[in-house]
Design a protein around this motif. Structure first.
Motif, PDB file in Angstrom:
ATOM      1  N   GLY A 105       0.781  -1.073   0.207  1.00  0.00           N
ATOM      2  CA  GLY A 105      -0.043   0.001  -0.042  1.00  0.00           C
ATOM      3  C   GLY A 105       0.828   1.278  -0.175  1.00  0.00           C
ATOM      4  O   GLY A 105       0.155   2.207  -0.123  1.00  0.00           O
ATOM      5  N   ARG A 106       2.254   1.173   0.286  1.00  0.00           N
ATOM      6  CA  ARG A 106       2.866   2.372   0.306  1.00  0.00           C
ATOM      7  C   ARG A 106       3.060   3.039  -1.186  1.00  0.00           C
ATOM      8  O   ARG A 106       3.505   4.068  -1.391  1.00  0.00           O
ATOM      9  N   ARG A 137      -6.485   1.445  -6.741  1.00  0.00           N
ATOM     10  CA  ARG A 137      -7.406   0.214  -6.397  1.00  0.00           C
ATOM     11  C   ARG A 137      -8.274  -0.295  -7.758  1.00  0.00           C
ATOM     12  O   ARG A 137      -8.611   0.554  -8.423  1.00  0.00           O
ATOM     13  N   ALA A 138      -8.538  -1.542  -7.675  1.00  0.00           N
ATOM     14  CA  ALA A 138      -9.594  -1.984  -8.640  1.00  0.00           C
ATOM     15  C   ALA A 138     -10.893  -1.415  -8.740  1.00  0.00           C
ATOM     16  O   ALA A 138     -11.213  -1.446  -7.587  1.00  0.00           O
ATOM     17  N   ALA A 193     -11.063  -8.358  -8.219  1.00  0.00           N
ATOM     18  CA  ALA A 193     -11.292  -9.727  -7.738  1.00  0.00           C
ATOM     19  C   ALA A 193     -11.461 -10.903  -8.588  1.00  0.00           C
ATOM     20  O   ALA A 193     -12.118 -11.749  -8.551  1.00  0.00           O
ATOM     21  N   GLY A 194     -10.769 -10.436  -9.961  1.00  0.00           N
ATOM     22  CA  GLY A 194     -10.772 -11.462 -10.946  1.00  0.00           C
ATOM     23  C   GLY A 194      -9.756 -11.928 -11.569  1.00  0.00           C
ATOM     24  O   GLY A 194      -9.782 -12.675 -12.785  1.00  0.00           O
ATOM     25  N   ILE A 195      -8.779 -11.748 -11.131  1.00  0.00           N
ATOM     26  CA  ILE A 195      -7.355 -12.183 -11.739  1.00  0.00           C
ATOM     27  C   ILE A 195      -6.680 -13.415 -10.882  1.00  0.00           C
ATOM     28  O   ILE A 195      -6.410 -13.254  -9.644  1.00  0.00           O
ATOM     29  N   ASN A 232      -3.352  -6.937  -2.756  1.00  0.00           N
ATOM     30  CA  ASN A 232      -3.465  -5.570  -1.897  1.00  0.00           C
ATOM     31  C   ASN A 232      -4.096  -4.380  -2.613  1.00  0.00           C
ATOM     32  O   ASN A 232      -4.597  -3.539  -2.031  1.00  0.00           O
ATOM     33  N   PHE A 233      -4.264  -4.661  -4.060  1.00  0.00           N
ATOM     34  CA  PHE A 233      -5.010  -3.569  -4.636  1.00  0.00           C
ATOM     35  C   PHE A 233      -6.463  -4.135  -5.111  1.00  0.00           C
ATOM     36  O   PHE A 233      -7.117  -3.356  -6.188  1.00  0.00           O
TER      37      PHE A 233
END
Length: 256
Positions: free
Chosen positions: A33-34, A39-40, A47-49, A85-86
């Motif tokens: 996160g740094r 974000r998606a 949430a699809g990869i 994370n993203f």
């Protein structure tokens, strides 16, 4: 950005221990996160990869600090953690989505007067729903700066003093240790004040091999960040397609 350069330096302190570790530490390769990456958003990639394969060659693994058998699973794990994370990594319950095969090209290593440049490049092959949203190449370069050591005169003077004290029968071991500790602290302070960007930092390891490893790890991490920044910018719908059950039929057209 200085705060990212500091984070890189802290993460890279573990690099020299990689060769002796039971498993390769994937944290320095992971985009956390740094990084200021988006974000998606709603769409086929959220949430699809899934990462099907992550590959690199033996020379690249050695530059990164361990054997291929240890680095390759760590590379896959780092990419999966970065996507998670993203908001991009698919969970086990997710149907459909997109599968990625990623491979790391041979590093491009160039030495210069200040240190070492390394270019890291991922090749990405995507398949499945949302494949058109995924770039085919992600890359970054990192400049590892050699440590400045401006306290050589202090060290030399300390040895002169030790020799002089020894001549009169005085053990100056503590004095020498204190002088070296002061010199090391001065060097760290000088290097910490050096201006650097997200893609540049002072190597925590002295020597060409150590600088190259530090630059390669950092460039690989930044290449993963480049992939995340590119996701969804291609021929990609902005909203996820609605799911239609098999028994669902389209409504009849209305005649005017």
């Amino acid at each position: 950005m200085r705060r990212l350069g500091t984070a890189f330096s802290l993460a890279a302190l573990a690099i020299t221990a990689q060769a002796d570790a039971a498993t390769y530490n994937a944290d320095p390769l992971t985009v956390s996160g740094r990084f200021e990456a988006p974000r998606a958003v709603d769409g086929p990639l959220k949430a699809g990869i899934r990462i099907s394969n992550a590959k690199l060659g033996v020379p690249e693994a050695e530059i990164l600090g361990a054997t291929l058998e240890r680095v390759q699973p760590a590379l896959k794990g780092a990419m999966e953690a970065s996507l998670r994370n993203f908001g991009y990594l698919a969970g086990p319950e997710r149907a459909g989505g997109v599968d990625l095969d990623i491979s790391l090209d041979p590093f491009e290593v160039t030495a210069d007067a200040e240190g070492v440049f390394v270019v890291a490049r991922y090749r990405i092959a995507a398949r499945g729903d949302g494949a058109g949203c995924v770039p085919v190449v992600a890359e970054a370069r990192y400049h590892a700066l050699a440590q400045l050591q401006n306290t050589g005169k202090q060290r030399a003077a300390a040895w002169v003093a030790v020799i002089g004290l020894a001549a009169v029968g005085v053990n100056a071991g503590v004095f020498l240790s204190d002088q070296y500790a002061t010199a090391r602290g001065s060097d760290r302070a000088v290097n910490a004040r050096r201006e650097r960007s997200e893609s540049e930092g002072v190597s925590p390891v002295v020597g060409q091999k150590g600088m190259t490893q530090f630059a390669a790890v950092s460039a690989t991490q930044l290449a993963a960040a480049d992939l995340i920044r590119q996701l969804g910018k291609g021929a990609c719908p902005t909203q996820a397609l609605p799911e239609i059950s098999p028994d669902q039929t389209a409504p009849p057209s209305q005649a005017n």
